[in-house]
Motif scaffolding. Structure first.
Motif, short mmCIF file in Angstrom:
data_model
loop_
_atom_site.label_atom_id
_atom_site.label_comp_id
_atom_site.label_asym_id
_atom_site.label_seq_id
_atom_site.Cartn_x
_atom_site.Cartn_y
_atom_site.Cartn_z
N PHE A 1 6.33 11.79 -3.01
CA PHE A 1 7.67 10.90 -2.43
C PHE A 1 7.88 10.01 -1.81
O PHE A 1 6.74 9.95 -0.88
N ALA A 2 8.59 8.66 -1.81
CA ALA A 2 7.53 7.63 -0.73
C ALA A 2 8.17 6.23 -1.47
O ALA A 2 8.42 6.24 -2.63
N THR A 3 8.79 5.83 0.45
CA THR A 3 9.66 4.87 -0.02
C THR A 3 9.62 3.79 1.60
O THR A 3 8.86 4.19 2.10
N PRO A 4 10.56 3.07 1.45
CA PRO A 4 9.77 2.19 2.46
C PRO A 4 9.87 2.74 3.83
O PRO A 4 8.92 2.62 5.02
N ARG A 5 10.03 3.98 4.43
CA ARG A 5 10.51 4.50 5.52
C ARG A 5 9.76 5.66 5.61
O ARG A 5 10.19 6.66 6.66
N ARG A 6 9.53 6.13 4.50
CA ARG A 6 8.88 7.68 4.87
C ARG A 6 8.41 7.84 3.33
O ARG A 6 7.93 7.87 2.38
N SER B 1 0.58 -1.44 -0.25
CA SER B 1 0.10 -0.36 -0.70
C SER B 1 0.81 1.36 0.47
O SER B 1 -0.19 2.29 0.43
N LEU B 2 2.21 1.21 -0.23
CA LEU B 2 2.70 2.48 -0.22
C LEU B 2 3.27 3.36 -1.36
O LEU B 2 2.87 4.68 -0.79
N ARG B 3 2.68 2.30 -2.26
CA ARG B 3 2.34 4.11 -3.32
C ARG B 3 1.04 4.62 -2.76
O ARG B 3 1.29 5.89 -3.65
N ARG B 4 0.22 4.05 -2.99
CA ARG B 4 -1.19 5.10 -2.35
C ARG B 4 -1.40 5.62 -1.08
O ARG B 4 -1.66 6.75 -0.90
N LEU B 5 -0.71 4.79 -0.35
CA LEU B 5 -0.32 6.21 0.96
C LEU B 5 0.88 7.15 0.88
O LEU B 5 0.44 8.73 0.60
N GLY B 6 1.58 7.11 -0.39
CA GLY B 6 2.23 8.20 -0.85
C GLY B 6 1.27 9.34 -1.53
O GLY B 6 1.11 10.44 -1.49
N ASP B 7 0.52 8.79 -2.79
CA ASP B 7 -0.20 9.12 -3.32
C ASP B 7 -1.35 10.71 -2.32
O ASP B 7 -1.44 11.85 -2.06
N ALA B 8 -1.82 9.64 -1.31
CA ALA B 8 -2.67 10.44 -0.44
C ALA B 8 -2.24 11.40 0.28
O ALA B 8 -2.98 12.33 0.88
N PHE B 9 -1.13 10.61 1.04
CA PHE B 9 -0.03 11.55 1.71
C PHE B 9 -0.36 13.08 1.08
O PHE B 9 -0.24 14.44 1.58
N SER B 10 0.62 13.45 -0.23
CA SER B 10 1.09 14.52 -1.06
C SER B 10 -0.60 14.95 -1.10
O SER B 10 -1.03 16.59 -1.35
N GLU B 11 -1.68 14.21 -1.66
CA GLU B 11 -2.44 15.04 -1.90
C GLU B 11 -3.16 15.89 -1.14
O GLU B 11 -3.90 17.10 -1.16
N GLY B 12 -3.54 15.24 0.17
CA GLY B 12 -3.96 15.24 1.62
C GLY B 12 -3.29 16.81 1.61
O GLY B 12 -3.98 18.01 1.65
N MET B 13 -1.73 17.01 1.74
CA MET B 13 -1.48 18.57 1.74
C MET B 13 -1.55 19.63 0.82
O MET B 13 -2.19 20.19 1.49
N PHE B 14 -1.41 19.30 -0.52
CA PHE B 14 -1.66 20.13 -0.68
C PHE B 14 -3.13 20.98 -0.94
O PHE B 14 -3.29 21.71 -0.81
N PRO C 1 13.75 8.78 -3.51
CA PRO C 1 13.44 8.80 -3.07
C PRO C 1 11.28 9.23 -3.48
O PRO C 1 10.86 8.61 -3.25
N ASN C 2 11.66 9.46 -5.09
CA ASN C 2 10.32 9.20 -6.05
C ASN C 2 9.94 7.82 -6.26
O ASN C 2 11.01 7.36 -6.99
N PHE C 3 9.09 7.24 -6.04
CA PHE C 3 8.33 6.47 -6.54
C PHE C 3 8.59 5.73 -7.54
O PHE C 3 9.66 5.20 -8.32
N ILE C 4 7.79 6.91 -8.39
CA ILE C 4 7.98 6.30 -9.87
C ILE C 4 8.90 6.91 -10.44
O ILE C 4 9.67 5.89 -11.34
N LYS C 5 9.67 7.43 -10.32
CA LYS C 5 11.39 7.72 -10.98
C LYS C 5 12.49 5.92 -10.37
O LYS C 5 12.77 5.30 -10.89
N ARG C 6 12.55 5.87 -8.92
CA ARG C 6 12.82 4.30 -8.73
C ARG C 6 12.19 3.06 -9.18
O ARG C 6 12.59 2.24 -10.04
#
Length: 712
Positions: free
Chosen positions: A57-62, A26-39, A236-241
């Motif tokens: 940005f979403a990595t295993p630990r951030r 669920s990391l990718r979904r968490l990363g998207d939701a975090f950035s969308e919510g803050m923005f 740190p960038n999920f898509i780039k990684r």
């Protein structure tokens, strides 16, 4: 930070939450939701500029978000607020009343000068208005509330509860997906004084556990990504990684093909911070096992990427994505090869053990497996599918014995060790085991093909037996589950009845099967002795449900790249067709008809006729009598209809829908003259009924392909 009285300053905002390893699926979904919510929260507060860009940005630990051109405070803005009618706001002496003072206090303007309040309106409509300049939101306070709100709304399946030590020495209860350790909050190079999850924000994060252990200081929000990559060995960038991993896998595969399903690629991307690809091998002897078993074992249990040759045959080498970059990867490679060996050995053992017992010998054991508490066990279900499959085979003139045999053994692989370990292989293993048992090739194929299509765009069965069994299996599920009161409601469809209905549509339409849908539903209903199923699984309801799925299917079809319109689809489906195999042909013909100059006039006339017939409450004669035709216009229409009826009927029988609709053009002028010169609802009931009979005959012939009135 600047105040709202100063000119707003633009800078990049960075917010990072550093945690222990987050759930990879669920990391990718968490990363998207975090950035969308803050923005969204910052935008609502007016702190986002027109030039702002957001990066997730979403990595295993951030989880982190970087937003460019964020204001340190939003501009002040005018507010005009209606307060109360003046008759309520002031007493007879002109002094402010308690309701007015309470209203001002609730708005935060209890100390406003009452003389500055505006009166507007006249008489009883006169009201009091507050006119002030409100201060724009400050970034620090907004970021604080936005972070708290966003973290609380993240799509976390299961929270962890833990304690953190506060500055006062007390332990505080905290809940989050995983324990959080650090928060970074920077606006440009300014540190924001905010906190969350019991942690005060700073400007330090942690680097790669092994390649760059320790703390990494982020001096400026703009340098976040570059600092992590160069100093902390983190992408740190999920898509780039993810893109880096996919590219590296393709390069490492060389001339072979790498199997990288999206779900596996996403999960592996969520497991590594600094991805590195290594090549491993397994023993050649394992290739004796069906390759689907080996591939699934590697993907599911080890997150490895299997390789095949260009013909799709599995190779005995595979690729791994490691979180460690080293010039001496021998230990990593040998370790992974050692780990995968027992997994492949298990798959080989399951395969060998399963083959010792024929599928046919497992049929009776299906009676021990509950299918549904109201529908019996899997053996009961198998008998029902057999009956449906036999009926369909008979209608198609196919081999009934093959259809029955396929239905009998199709579900027996559910009882094998291999499918018990890997449910995803049901059907696939059935085909292997049926071939091993010496079953007919079509029967063996049907063991796998009856699950098709498994999803939108999936292939259809290639054998007739597989096609028959696929329809039978889906019909049994649809009627049975519907019959126990579990028809889909809203978003809830636990038995995937919508997918089954769509599958039936595709099987009938794309295989050009001239089968009556209501008759198929009745055939399925006849297999259920349960009274509840008979009472609830009404043919009309299930037919309407399948037609609704068919409507969605037709919207995705097109002619010359142009999708069919809702009006065209409605025109065809409003006829409640029993057979759906020729609907694409009907829609294509309707598209050509609609391009004719006379199409609009004929469609409008058809709609007018429909309305006349709907309003008629008396019984209409079955046929029009030419002896009762008095006006030349009605005689001309009658004769025109009589002259083209044979060609219409012939074209319909031959399914020549384009020719049929083009022939209707000959009726265009007679219809116009009829409505211009003939009064249908004549006071003479005999004349009126005869004219209605003529219109009814005309209506039937005009709507052989579709309800043309729907195009008006």
């Amino acid at each position: 930070m600047s105040t709202s009285n100063s000119k707003p300053q633009l800078a990049t905002l960075l917010i990072e939450v550093f945690t222990e390893e987050l759930p990879p699926k669920s990391l990718r979904r968490l990363g998207d939701a975090f950035s969308e919510g803050m923005f969204a929260a910052l935008k609502a507060a007016g702190l986002i500029s027109e030039t702002s860009n957001v990066t997730c940005f979403a990595t295993p630990r951030r989880l982190a978000v970087q937003i460019t051109d964020v204001l340190d405070h939003a501009p002040d803005y005018p507010v005009r607020e209606k307060l109360l009618p003046t008759s309520i706001a002031f007493d007879t002496d002109g002094k402010a009343t308690a309701p007015l003072l309470k209203k001002l206090g609730s708005l935060g303007y209890g100390d406003v000068d009452l003389a500055t309040l505006e009166k507007a309106g006249e008489g009883k409509n006169e009201a009091l208005y507050l006119n002030v300049v409100a201060k724009g939101a400050a970034l620090e306070q907004t970021a604080q509330s936005a972070l708290e709100q966003t973290l609380s709304k993240l799509p976390i399946a299961k929270m962890m509860h833990y304690q953190v030590l506060q500055k006062n020495g007390q332990l505080a209860e905290v809940q989050f997906a995983r324990p959080a350790h650090r928060i970074v909050a920077l606006h440009g190079n300014n540190l924001l004084d905010i906190s969350a999850l019991g942690i005060n924000a700073g400007n330090q994060t942690e680097g790669h556990r092994f390649l760059a252990p320790g703390l990494a200081t982020i001096a400026n929000a703009d340098q976040y990504e570059s600092d992590l990559e160069t100093k902390a060995k983190i992408v740190p960038n999920f898509i780039k990684r993810r893109t880096q991993i996919a590219t590296a896998l393709l390069n490492a595969a060389g001339d072979d093909l790498v199997l990288m399903p999206d779900s596996l690629l996403d999960e592996v991307t969520a497991l590594v911070e600094w991805p590195t690809i290594y090549e491993c091998h397994f023993d050649q002897e394992f290739l004796e096992v069906p390759q689907e078993c080996l591939i699934l074992t590697m993907q599911t249990n080890q997150k490895y990427f299997a390789l095949t040759d260009k013909q799709g045959k599995l190779r005995n080498r595979f690729l791994i994505v490691s979180n460690i970059e080293t010039n001496k990867p021998d230990a990593i490679i040998s370790g992974n090869e050692r780990v995968v060996r027992p997994r492949l050995s298990d798959a080989r053992f399951f395969f060998q053990q399963d083959q010792k017992r024929p599928l046919a010998s497992r049929v009776a054991d299906l009676g021990k497996v509950i299918y549904h508490n109201q529908l019996g066990n899997q053996l009961d279900r198998t008998k029902r599918v057999e009956g449906i499959a036999a009926g369909i085979a008979k209608k198609l003139g196919a081999d009934e014995k093959l259809a029955i045999r396929a239905a009998e053994i199709a579900k027996t692989d559910l009882l094998t060790d291999m499918v018990g370990e890997f449910p995803e292989l049901q059907g696939i293993m059935g085909r292997y085991y049926a071939n091993h048992d010496g079953e007919n090739a079509d029967v063996a194929a049907a063991c796998s093909e009856h699950y098709m299509p498994r999803f939108a765009g999936d292939d259809l069965p290639k054998t007739q037996t597989g096609m028959i069994l696929a329809i039978a299996d889906k019909l049994e599920t649809l009627v049975g589950i519907w019959g126990v009161g579990l028809a889909p409601t809203g978003d809830k469809d636990p038995y995937a009845l919508r997918r089954h209905a769509l599958g039936i549509c595709r099987l009938l339409a794309e295989n050009n099967l001239s089968l009556s849908l209501p008759e198929l539903i009745e055939l399925a209903r006849a297999q259920f002795p349960q009274k509840d199923v008979q009472d609830k699984a009404k043919t009309a309801d299930i037919y309407a449900f399948i037609i609704d799925r068919l409507r969605a299917y037709l919207r995705d079809q097109s002619v010359a790249g142009k999708p069919f319109t809702s009006a065209e689809i409605d025109a065809v489906l409003s006829q409640e067709p029993a057979q759906i195999n020729d609907l694409i042909d009907r829609l294509t013909a309707l598209r050509e008809f609609n391009a004719l100059p006379e199409a609009a006039q004929l469609a409008a006339a058809n709609k007018r006729i429909s309305n006349i017939l709907k309003k008629t409450t008396t019984s209409i004669p079955a046929a029009c009598s030419n002896k009762l035709l008095q006006i030349p216009a009605e005689t001309a229409l009658y004769q025109a209809l009589e002259s083209i009826t044979p060609s219409l009927d012939t074209a319909y029988e031959k399914r020549q829908f384009v020719e049929l609709l083009r022939a209707l053009v000959a009726l265009s002028v007679p219809i116009d003259q009829f409505f211009a010169n003939v009064m249908v609802m004549d006071p003479n009931t005999e004349l009126r009924d005869n004219r209605l009979a003529l219109l009814q005959q005309l209506h039937q012939k005009m709507n052989l392909v579709a309800d043309l009135g729907k195009l008006a």
